[in-house]
Design an enzyme around this catalytic site. Structure first.
Site, PDB file in Angstrom:
ATOM      1  CB  CYS A  55       0.841  -2.530   4.731  1.00 32.62           C
ATOM      2  SG  CYS A  55       0.567  -3.278   6.328  1.00 32.62           S
ATOM      3  CG  HIS A  80       9.128 -27.828  11.294  1.00 28.43           C
ATOM      4  ND1 HIS A  80       8.847 -27.465  12.754  1.00 28.43           N
ATOM      5  CD2 HIS A  80      10.492 -28.338  11.368  1.00 28.43           C
ATOM      6  CE1 HIS A  80       9.866 -27.279  13.409  1.00 28.43           C
ATOM      7  NE2 HIS A  80      10.982 -27.831  12.712  1.00 28.43           N
ATOM      8  CG  HIS A 114      10.675 -24.227  12.653  1.00 35.42           C
ATOM      9  ND1 HIS A 114      10.746 -24.076  13.976  1.00 35.42           N
ATOM     10  CD2 HIS A 114      11.898 -24.674  12.349  1.00 35.42           C
ATOM     11  CE1 HIS A 114      11.815 -24.519  14.419  1.00 35.42           C
ATOM     12  NE2 HIS A 114      12.718 -24.791  13.345  1.00 35.42           N
ATOM     13  CB  THR A 164       2.199  -2.300  11.210  1.00 36.86           C
ATOM     14  OG1 THR A 164       0.820  -2.609  10.525  1.00 36.86           O
ATOM     15  CG2 THR A 164       1.801  -0.912  11.866  1.00 36.86           C
ATOM     16  CG  ASP A 191      -0.450   0.284   2.545  1.00 39.70           C
ATOM     17  OD1 ASP A 191       0.701   0.381   2.756  1.00 39.70           O
ATOM     18  OD2 ASP A 191      -1.118   0.501   3.588  1.00 39.70           O
TER      19      ASP A 191
HETATM   20  C1  RB5 Z   1      -2.038   2.644   6.320  1.00 37.08           C
HETATM   21  O1  RB5 Z   1      -2.204   4.244   7.018  1.00 37.08           O
HETATM   22  C2  RB5 Z   1      -2.008   1.667   7.336  1.00 37.08           C
HETATM   23  O2  RB5 Z   1      -2.945   1.414   8.043  1.00 37.08           O
HETATM   24  C3  RB5 Z   1      -1.497   0.440   6.726  1.00 37.08           C
HETATM   25  O3  RB5 Z   1      -0.293   0.749   5.829  1.00 37.08           O
HETATM   26  C4  RB5 Z   1      -0.989  -0.760   7.586  1.00 37.08           C
HETATM   27  O4  RB5 Z   1      -0.213  -0.330   8.365  1.00 37.08           O
HETATM   28  C5  RB5 Z   1      -2.044  -1.393   8.145  1.00 37.08           C
HETATM   29  O5  RB5 Z   1      -1.896  -2.503   8.788  1.00 37.08           O
END
Ligand code: RB5
Length: 142
Positions: free
Chosen positions: A65, A133, A98, A67, A8
């Site tokens: 993304c 595994h 694993h 996080t 994203d």
């Molecule tokens: C976008 O702002 C953010 O929510 C996305 O990149 C991600 O971290 C979602 O889990």
């Protein structure tokens, strides 16, 4: 390997960098977007990567993304997908040895460029150990 890569807006810049890294390692890359910093919804991109892999049009996937959390939750919606959110070389190696992870998720706002690059190198080259595994992952995937 054919690696399907998606991000994203939060992961766009890291995706562009990792595409170069993957190409230098000799992998074929399919980029399903996004293609700019404009805001998009990460589940849409996760779905594109999942569909490619399920259709046999990709051996592995990499999703980025902010996080890595949203991507990993969104893509893990099929018994064929084993996505792992990795933060370092250790988790990257274990996710292959694993868990036989076939999708790697990264958080571009959490993991720096250099670490992300090393994660990808380790993740791409590490083999699944099989054995006990295989028995375990057969209990939640196919
Ligand atoms: C976008 O702002 C953010 O929510 C996305 O990149 C991600 O971290 C979602 O889990």
């Amino acid at each position: 390997m054919n690696v399907v890569v998606g991000a994203d807006h939060g992961g766009f810049e890291l995706k562009e960098h990792l595409i170069v890294v993957l190409s230098e390692l000799g992998h074929e890359v399919t980029d399903v977007g996004c293609y700019s910093l404009d805001s998009v919804d990460y589940p849409d991109i996760a779905g594109k990567v999942r569909e490619k892999i399920l259709a046999g049009n990709g051996d592995r996937g990499i999703l980025i993304c902010g996080t890595g959390i949203g991507m990993s939750i969104a893509v893990n919606r099929s018994l064929e997908i084993r996505a792992a959110l990795c933060h370092d070389e250790y988790t990257a190696r274990m996710s292959r040895e694993h868990n036989n992870a076939n999708v790697l998720c990264l958080g571009a706002r959490v993991t720096g460029l250099g670490v992300a690059e090393e994660i990808v190198r380790v993740w791409m080259e590490t083999e699944f150990e099989g054995g006990r595994h295989q028995r375990r992952i057969a209990k939640y995937s196919r």
